[in-house]
Design a protein around this motif. Structure first.
Motif, PDB file in Angstrom:
ATOM      1  N   UNK A  96       0.795  -1.226   0.000  1.00 28.48           N
ATOM      2  CA  UNK A  96       0.000   0.000   0.000  1.00 28.48           C
ATOM      3  C   UNK A  96       0.822   1.269   0.000  1.00 28.48           C
ATOM      4  N   UNK A  97       0.247   2.317  -0.581  1.00 20.78           N
ATOM      5  CA  UNK A  97       0.811   3.668  -0.524  1.00 20.78           C
ATOM      6  C   UNK A  97      -0.243   4.590   0.034  1.00 20.78           C
ATOM      7  N   UNK A  98       0.088   5.223   1.145  1.00 25.26           N
ATOM      8  CA  UNK A  98      -0.849   6.141   1.785  1.00 25.26           C
ATOM      9  C   UNK A  98      -0.629   7.544   1.241  1.00 25.26           C
ATOM     10  N   UNK A  99      -1.668   8.097   0.647  1.00 21.96           N
ATOM     11  CA  UNK A  99      -1.589   9.428   0.043  1.00 21.96           C
ATOM     12  C   UNK A  99      -2.289  10.445   0.926  1.00 21.96           C
ATOM     13  N   UNK A 100      -1.563  11.505   1.232  1.00 24.46           N
ATOM     14  CA  UNK A 100      -2.126  12.644   1.958  1.00 24.46           C
ATOM     15  C   UNK A 100      -2.051  13.860   1.048  1.00 24.46           C
ATOM     16  N   UNK A 101      -3.154  14.566   0.875  1.00 26.47           N
ATOM     17  CA  UNK A 101      -3.193  15.737   0.015  1.00 26.47           C
ATOM     18  C   UNK A 101      -3.397  16.967   0.890  1.00 26.47           C
ATOM     19  N   UNK A 147     -13.488 -14.662   0.441  1.00 31.11           N
ATOM     20  CA  UNK A 147     -12.168 -14.457   1.037  1.00 31.11           C
ATOM     21  C   UNK A 147     -12.320 -13.882   2.447  1.00 31.11           C
ATOM     22  N   UNK A 148     -11.430 -14.303   3.331  1.00 32.43           N
ATOM     23  CA  UNK A 148     -11.271 -13.652   4.635  1.00 32.43           C
ATOM     24  C   UNK A 148      -9.865 -13.079   4.692  1.00 32.43           C
ATOM     25  N   UNK A 149      -9.806 -11.797   5.080  1.00 36.77           N
ATOM     26  CA  UNK A 149      -8.530 -11.115   5.221  1.00 36.77           C
ATOM     27  C   UNK A 149      -8.378 -10.598   6.646  1.00 36.77           C
ATOM     28  N   UNK A 150      -7.120 -10.509   7.057  1.00 38.97           N
ATOM     29  CA  UNK A 150      -6.778  -9.821   8.305  1.00 38.97           C
ATOM     30  C   UNK A 150      -6.009  -8.563   7.929  1.00 38.97           C
ATOM     31  N   UNK A 151      -6.466  -7.412   8.416  1.00 42.62           N
ATOM     32  CA  UNK A 151      -5.754  -6.172   8.131  1.00 42.62           C
ATOM     33  C   UNK A 151      -5.357  -5.510   9.447  1.00 42.62           C
ATOM     34  N   UNK A 152      -4.067  -5.576   9.716  1.00 45.12           N
ATOM     35  CA  UNK A 152      -3.517  -4.909  10.894  1.00 45.12           C
ATOM     36  C   UNK A 152      -3.303  -3.446  10.542  1.00 45.12           C
ATOM     37  N   UNK A 153      -3.501  -2.567  11.498  1.00 46.87           N
ATOM     38  CA  UNK A 153      -3.413  -1.121  11.275  1.00 46.87           C
ATOM     39  C   UNK A 153      -2.131  -0.735  10.545  1.00 46.87           C
ATOM     40  N   UNK A 154      -2.284  -0.035   9.427  1.00 50.33           N
ATOM     41  CA  UNK A 154      -1.131   0.441   8.673  1.00 50.33           C
ATOM     42  C   UNK A 154      -0.571  -0.552   7.671  1.00 50.33           C
ATOM     43  N   UNK A 155      -1.209  -1.717   7.567  1.00 49.54           N
ATOM     44  CA  UNK A 155      -0.724  -2.739   6.636  1.00 49.54           C
ATOM     45  C   UNK A 155      -1.782  -3.063   5.586  1.00 49.54           C
ATOM     46  N   UNK A 156      -1.356  -3.797   4.570  1.00 49.17           N
ATOM     47  CA  UNK A 156      -2.302  -4.248   3.561  1.00 49.17           C
ATOM     48  C   UNK A 156      -3.064  -5.471   4.041  1.00 49.17           C
ATOM     49  N   UNK A 157      -4.197  -5.766   3.415  1.00 44.05           N
ATOM     50  CA  UNK A 157      -4.952  -6.966   3.791  1.00 44.05           C
ATOM     51  C   UNK A 157      -4.131  -8.230   3.553  1.00 44.05           C
ATOM     52  N   UNK A 158      -4.151  -9.127   4.512  1.00 41.30           N
ATOM     53  CA  UNK A 158      -3.446 -10.406   4.411  1.00 41.30           C
ATOM     54  C   UNK A 158      -4.489 -11.502   4.273  1.00 41.30           C
ATOM     55  N   UNK A 159      -4.384 -12.265   3.183  1.00 43.93           N
ATOM     56  CA  UNK A 159      -5.356 -13.329   2.943  1.00 43.93           C
ATOM     57  C   UNK A 159      -5.211 -14.439   3.974  1.00 43.93           C
ATOM     58  N   UNK A 160      -6.312 -14.762   4.653  1.00 42.97           N
ATOM     59  CA  UNK A 160      -6.314 -15.872   5.606  1.00 42.97           C
ATOM     60  C   UNK A 160      -6.809 -17.150   4.938  1.00 42.97           C
ATOM     61  N   UNK A 161      -7.910 -17.037   4.218  1.00 40.17           N
ATOM     62  CA  UNK A 161      -8.494 -18.209   3.592  1.00 40.17           C
ATOM     63  C   UNK A 161      -9.335 -17.782   2.402  1.00 40.17           C
ATOM     64  N   UNK A 162      -9.320 -18.638   1.364  1.00 42.38           N
ATOM     65  CA  UNK A 162     -10.105 -18.404   0.167  1.00 42.38           C
ATOM     66  C   UNK A 162     -10.935 -19.645  -0.109  1.00 42.38           C
ATOM     67  N   UNK A 163     -12.245 -19.452  -0.269  1.00 45.05           N
ATOM     68  CA  UNK A 163     -13.162 -20.529  -0.606  1.00 45.05           C
ATOM     69  C   UNK A 163     -13.604 -20.395  -2.057  1.00 45.05           C
ATOM     70  N   UNK A 164     -13.736 -21.523  -2.725  1.00 48.65           N
ATOM     71  CA  UNK A 164     -14.391 -21.583  -4.021  1.00 48.65           C
ATOM     72  C   UNK A 164     -15.625 -22.450  -3.787  1.00 48.65           C
ATOM     73  N   UNK A 165     -16.799 -21.816  -3.847  1.00 48.66           N
ATOM     74  CA  UNK A 165     -18.033 -22.456  -3.388  1.00 48.66           C
ATOM     75  C   UNK A 165     -17.822 -22.875  -1.917  1.00 48.66           C
ATOM     76  N   UNK A 166     -17.970 -24.130  -1.562  1.00 49.38           N
ATOM     77  CA  UNK A 166     -17.759 -24.472  -0.163  1.00 49.38           C
ATOM     78  C   UNK A 166     -16.457 -25.215   0.078  1.00 49.38           C
ATOM     79  N   UNK A 167     -15.561 -25.194  -0.920  1.00 46.51           N
ATOM     80  CA  UNK A 167     -14.264 -25.828  -0.776  1.00 46.51           C
ATOM     81  C   UNK A 167     -13.165 -24.810  -0.554  1.00 46.51           C
ATOM     82  N   UNK A 168     -12.155 -25.195   0.229  1.00 47.69           N
ATOM     83  CA  UNK A 168     -11.017 -24.318   0.526  1.00 47.69           C
ATOM     84  C   UNK A 168      -9.990 -24.445  -0.595  1.00 47.69           C
ATOM     85  N   UNK A 169      -9.591 -23.310  -1.204  1.00 50.14           N
ATOM     86  CA  UNK A 169      -8.569 -23.357  -2.245  1.00 50.14           C
ATOM     87  C   UNK A 169      -7.235 -22.806  -1.763  1.00 50.14           C
ATOM     88  N   UNK A 170      -7.245 -22.031  -0.674  1.00 47.03           N
ATOM     89  CA  UNK A 170      -5.996 -21.514  -0.120  1.00 47.03           C
ATOM     90  C   UNK A 170      -6.215 -21.143   1.339  1.00 47.03           C
TER      91      UNK A 170
END
Lengths: 111, 115
Positions: free
Chosen positions: A104-109, B33-56
């Motif tokens: 990610x890149x956080x943009x502040x304007x 998809x379920x993601x975990x997003x910790x403050x200041x970070x990008x979403x982290x994939x926890x699990x991905x379902x295709x229909x009712x099966x787990x693909x990742x």
């Protein structure tokens, strides 16, 4: 595993200046998506690029996909305060199109 | 068209307690998809379902996290027992599925605070 890095991590610009964020993947991608996340909000889809060298425009936003399909960029012309947020790229690869979000890149304007 | 629904919006628990999150995807979306997003970070994939099966689920801490998607529609994500480092926003997303159908639509997320 697949890693997707973005630079810069943060960018402060004066309103009216341009802004660019770069995305680099450790592996070749099937496609790349860009999302915008406003403060306190959730990621919202902006665009998807599929073809090598593809360029797409949305008003003041220009998106590019690299020739090797391992990198991408988002350029915003003449930023506005409404552009504030974090911009994520997300690369897809593999049979089930596993998506890996960039850092990610956080943009502040600054008005 | 209704979007991705998640509940609850906020949850505060003490460490070692259990918690569950619920997600209802967009109707007709095969991939969830379920993601975990910790403050200041990008979403982290926890699990991905295709229909009712787990693909990742390669990044799902399976000793404490579990997820299921019954009948290929709704999904629940559970944490048992919670740790302080689980404090994050848990995002659910859905997509049509397939090579060009993986544009993700996100729910508002559940903000979890572990004290």
């Amino acid at each position: 595993g697949q890693q997707v890095m973005q630079i810069p991590q943060y960018q402060h610009v004066q309103e009216g200046e341009d802004f660019t964020t770069y995305c680099n993947s450790s592996t070749t991608l099937s496609n790349i998506q860009w999302y915008k996340q406003r403060p306190g909000g959730h990621p919202v889809f902006l665009i998807q690029l599929v073809k090598s060298g593809e360029v797409k425009k949305q008003k003041r936003l220009t998106f590019q996909f690299g020739e090797a399909k391992k990198n991408s960029s988002l350029h915003i012309t003449a930023t506005q305060t409404t552009d504030v947020g974090t911009y994520f790229c997300a690369g897809s690869s593999g049979g089930y199109q596993k998506v890996t979000f960039g850092t990610g890149t956080k943009l502040q304007v600054i008005p | 068209e209704a979007g991705v629904a998640q509940s609850p919006r906020y949850k505060i628990i003490e460490k070692r307690q259990s918690v569950a999150f619920w997600c209802n995807p967009i109707s007709g979306h095969a991939t969830l998809y379920w993601y975990q997003q910790i403050l200041g970070q990008g979403p982290k994939l926890l699990i991905q379902f295709q229909n009712n099966g787990v693909v990742d689920d390669s990044q799902l801490p399976k000793d404490r996290f579990s997820a299921e998607r019954l009948k290929g529609v709704d999904s629940t994500l559970k944490i048992q027992p919670a740790k302080l480092e689980d404090s994050a926003v848990y995002l659910c997303a859905s997509s049509l599925g397939g090579t060009l159908g993986n544009i993700q639509y996100f729910g508002a997320g559940t903000r979890l605070s572990v004290l």
